[in-house]
Design a protein around this motif. Structure first.
Motif, PDB file in Angstrom:
ATOM      1  N   SER A  18      -1.868  -6.976  -3.318  1.00  0.00           N
ATOM      2  CA  SER A  18      -1.108  -5.989  -2.479  1.00  0.00           C
ATOM      3  C   SER A  18       0.298  -6.665  -2.582  1.00  0.00           C
ATOM      4  O   SER A  18       1.264  -6.145  -2.431  1.00  0.00           O
ATOM      5  CB  SER A  18      -1.604  -6.002  -1.152  1.00  0.00           C
ATOM      6  OG  SER A  18      -2.970  -5.340  -1.014  1.00  0.00           O
ATOM      7  N   LEU A  21       2.104  -6.127  -5.897  1.00  0.00           N
ATOM      8  CA  LEU A  21       2.514  -4.801  -6.263  1.00  0.00           C
ATOM      9  C   LEU A  21       3.496  -4.166  -5.221  1.00  0.00           C
ATOM     10  O   LEU A  21       4.384  -3.505  -5.709  1.00  0.00           O
ATOM     11  CB  LEU A  21       1.043  -4.039  -6.026  1.00  0.00           C
ATOM     12  CG  LEU A  21       1.419  -2.406  -6.288  1.00  0.00           C
ATOM     13  CD1 LEU A  21       1.668  -2.277  -7.687  1.00  0.00           C
ATOM     14  CD2 LEU A  21      -0.098  -1.701  -5.941  1.00  0.00           C
ATOM     15  N   MET A  22       3.511  -4.736  -3.840  1.00  0.00           N
ATOM     16  CA  MET A  22       4.670  -4.550  -3.269  1.00  0.00           C
ATOM     17  C   MET A  22       5.848  -4.854  -3.595  1.00  0.00           C
ATOM     18  O   MET A  22       6.954  -4.302  -3.678  1.00  0.00           O
ATOM     19  CB  MET A  22       4.331  -4.799  -1.605  1.00  0.00           C
ATOM     20  CG  MET A  22       5.540  -4.529  -0.645  1.00  0.00           C
ATOM     21  SD  MET A  22       5.739  -3.089  -0.461  1.00  0.00           S
ATOM     22  CE  MET A  22       4.456  -2.510   0.454  1.00  0.00           C
ATOM     23  N   MET A  24       6.462  -5.730  -6.740  1.00  0.00           N
ATOM     24  CA  MET A  24       7.036  -4.488  -8.018  1.00  0.00           C
ATOM     25  C   MET A  24       7.771  -3.521  -7.452  1.00  0.00           C
ATOM     26  O   MET A  24       8.680  -3.041  -8.239  1.00  0.00           O
ATOM     27  CB  MET A  24       5.665  -4.658  -8.715  1.00  0.00           C
ATOM     28  CG  MET A  24       5.983  -4.143 -10.263  1.00  0.00           C
ATOM     29  SD  MET A  24       4.783  -4.225 -11.403  1.00  0.00           S
ATOM     30  CE  MET A  24       3.301  -3.323 -10.726  1.00  0.00           C
ATOM     31  N   MET A  25       7.228  -3.041  -6.370  1.00  0.00           N
ATOM     32  CA  MET A  25       7.571  -1.690  -5.870  1.00  0.00           C
ATOM     33  C   MET A  25       8.737  -1.662  -5.470  1.00  0.00           C
ATOM     34  O   MET A  25       9.806  -1.001  -5.743  1.00  0.00           O
ATOM     35  CB  MET A  25       6.543  -0.906  -4.857  1.00  0.00           C
ATOM     36  CG  MET A  25       5.654  -0.472  -5.568  1.00  0.00           C
ATOM     37  SD  MET A  25       4.086   0.477  -4.678  1.00  0.00           S
ATOM     38  CE  MET A  25       4.548  -0.106  -3.009  1.00  0.00           C
ATOM     39  N   LEU A  26       9.173  -2.595  -4.719  1.00  0.00           N
ATOM     40  CA  LEU A  26      10.487  -2.890  -4.144  1.00  0.00           C
ATOM     41  C   LEU A  26      11.664  -3.396  -5.236  1.00  0.00           C
ATOM     42  O   LEU A  26      12.716  -2.845  -4.910  1.00  0.00           O
ATOM     43  CB  LEU A  26      10.309  -4.008  -2.925  1.00  0.00           C
ATOM     44  CG  LEU A  26       9.914  -3.686  -1.881  1.00  0.00           C
ATOM     45  CD1 LEU A  26       9.567  -5.046  -0.907  1.00  0.00           C
ATOM     46  CD2 LEU A  26      10.491  -2.668  -1.085  1.00  0.00           C
ATOM     47  N   THR A  28      11.675  -2.490  -8.184  1.00  0.00           N
ATOM     48  CA  THR A  28      11.660  -1.318  -8.991  1.00  0.00           C
ATOM     49  C   THR A  28      12.762  -0.450  -8.222  1.00  0.00           C
ATOM     50  O   THR A  28      13.489   0.011  -8.589  1.00  0.00           O
ATOM     51  CB  THR A  28      10.538  -0.685  -9.544  1.00  0.00           C
ATOM     52  OG1 THR A  28       9.714  -1.469 -10.035  1.00  0.00           O
ATOM     53  CG2 THR A  28      10.917   0.585 -10.167  1.00  0.00           C
ATOM     54  N   PHE A  29      12.588  -0.369  -6.899  1.00  0.00           N
ATOM     55  CA  PHE A  29      13.327   0.723  -6.158  1.00  0.00           C
ATOM     56  C   PHE A  29      14.889   0.086  -6.181  1.00  0.00           C
ATOM     57  O   PHE A  29      15.803   0.907  -6.415  1.00  0.00           O
ATOM     58  CB  PHE A  29      12.810   0.695  -4.672  1.00  0.00           C
ATOM     59  CG  PHE A  29      13.347   1.540  -3.666  1.00  0.00           C
ATOM     60  CD1 PHE A  29      13.626   2.832  -3.884  1.00  0.00           C
ATOM     61  CD2 PHE A  29      14.195   0.973  -3.019  1.00  0.00           C
ATOM     62  CE1 PHE A  29      14.477   3.553  -2.888  1.00  0.00           C
ATOM     63  CE2 PHE A  29      15.090   1.622  -2.103  1.00  0.00           C
ATOM     64  CZ  PHE A  29      15.040   3.008  -1.763  1.00  0.00           C
ATOM     65  N   ILE A  49       9.525  -7.332 -13.743  1.00  0.00           N
ATOM     66  CA  ILE A  49       8.458  -6.329 -13.462  1.00  0.00           C
ATOM     67  C   ILE A  49       7.426  -6.537 -14.629  1.00  0.00           C
ATOM     68  O   ILE A  49       6.280  -6.471 -14.160  1.00  0.00           O
ATOM     69  CB  ILE A  49       9.046  -4.983 -13.475  1.00  0.00           C
ATOM     70  CG1 ILE A  49       9.985  -4.906 -12.262  1.00  0.00           C
ATOM     71  CG2 ILE A  49       8.133  -3.854 -13.511  1.00  0.00           C
ATOM     72  CD1 ILE A  49      10.875  -3.769 -12.179  1.00  0.00           C
ATOM     73  N   LEU A  53       3.397  -7.195 -13.746  1.00  0.00           N
ATOM     74  CA  LEU A  53       2.407  -6.090 -14.257  1.00  0.00           C
ATOM     75  C   LEU A  53       1.398  -7.090 -15.049  1.00  0.00           C
ATOM     76  O   LEU A  53       0.075  -6.469 -14.555  1.00  0.00           O
ATOM     77  CB  LEU A  53       3.028  -5.206 -15.366  1.00  0.00           C
ATOM     78  CG  LEU A  53       2.010  -3.980 -15.972  1.00  0.00           C
ATOM     79  CD1 LEU A  53       1.531  -3.160 -14.757  1.00  0.00           C
ATOM     80  CD2 LEU A  53       2.840  -3.168 -16.827  1.00  0.00           C
TER      81      LEU A  53
END
Length: 166
Positions: A18, A21-22, A24-26, A28-29, A49, A53
């Protein structure tokens, strides 16, 4: 004891997954916003990233191995299982553990070689030995969780076309 250890490992892997992944999402954003709206992407974001991954893949593999939630292609699976379910399961699980042990060994060897050569990532110059060593440790934890899952025996009798109970 095996059940408690397996539950602890799976919970730790879920929390770690979690968080990674969070992140990685932040990342990327923020990188996309920075690139397209400000004209300043985050330096090394692609490399970060990619590293995250790899971590997510091996964290998820540990969870899937613990629960035996792999994808099953049932073209010939049911025919072989019908002949002798216990022998079939022993062969499949044995091959899976052997394959995972081979992955751990190869990753460990790569981490040792990277440490001896001082190899670093291209952009951020992070030590490859740390990244590969972490992935090897996660793969090793995956083997442990798979063996503990076999000992505990949960989720083994409910296989379906989707790979078991999710």
């Amino acid at each position: 004891m095996a059940k408690a250890m397996l539950e602890w490992i799976v919970k730790a892997l879920e929390v770690l997954a979690s968080v990674v992944l969070m992140a990685m999402m932040l990342l990327t954003f923020v990188d996309v916003v920075g690139r397209y709206f400000v004209g300043a992407p985050i330096f090394g974001a692609t490399e970060m990233i990619s590293t995250m991954l790899a971590l997510i893949i091996f964290i998820g593999l540990g969870i899937a191995n613990a629960r035996d939630n792999h994808i099953v292609v049932e073209l010939v699976d049911s025919r072989f299982r019908a002949l002798s379910p216990k022998v079939y399961d022993a062969i499949v699980q044995g091959f899976s553990i052997l394959a995972m042990c081979l992955i751990v060994y190869v990753l460990y060897e790569q981490a040792v070689e990277a440490a001896h050569t001082g190899a670093k990532t291209v952009v951020l110059e992070w030590p490859l030995s740390a990244i590969t060593g972490t992935v090897a440790a996660l793969a090793g934890l995956s083997v442990i969780s798979q063996v503990l899952g076999l000992i505990v025996g949960e989720g083994r009798d409910s296989h379906s076309a989707s790979g078991g109970n999710i």
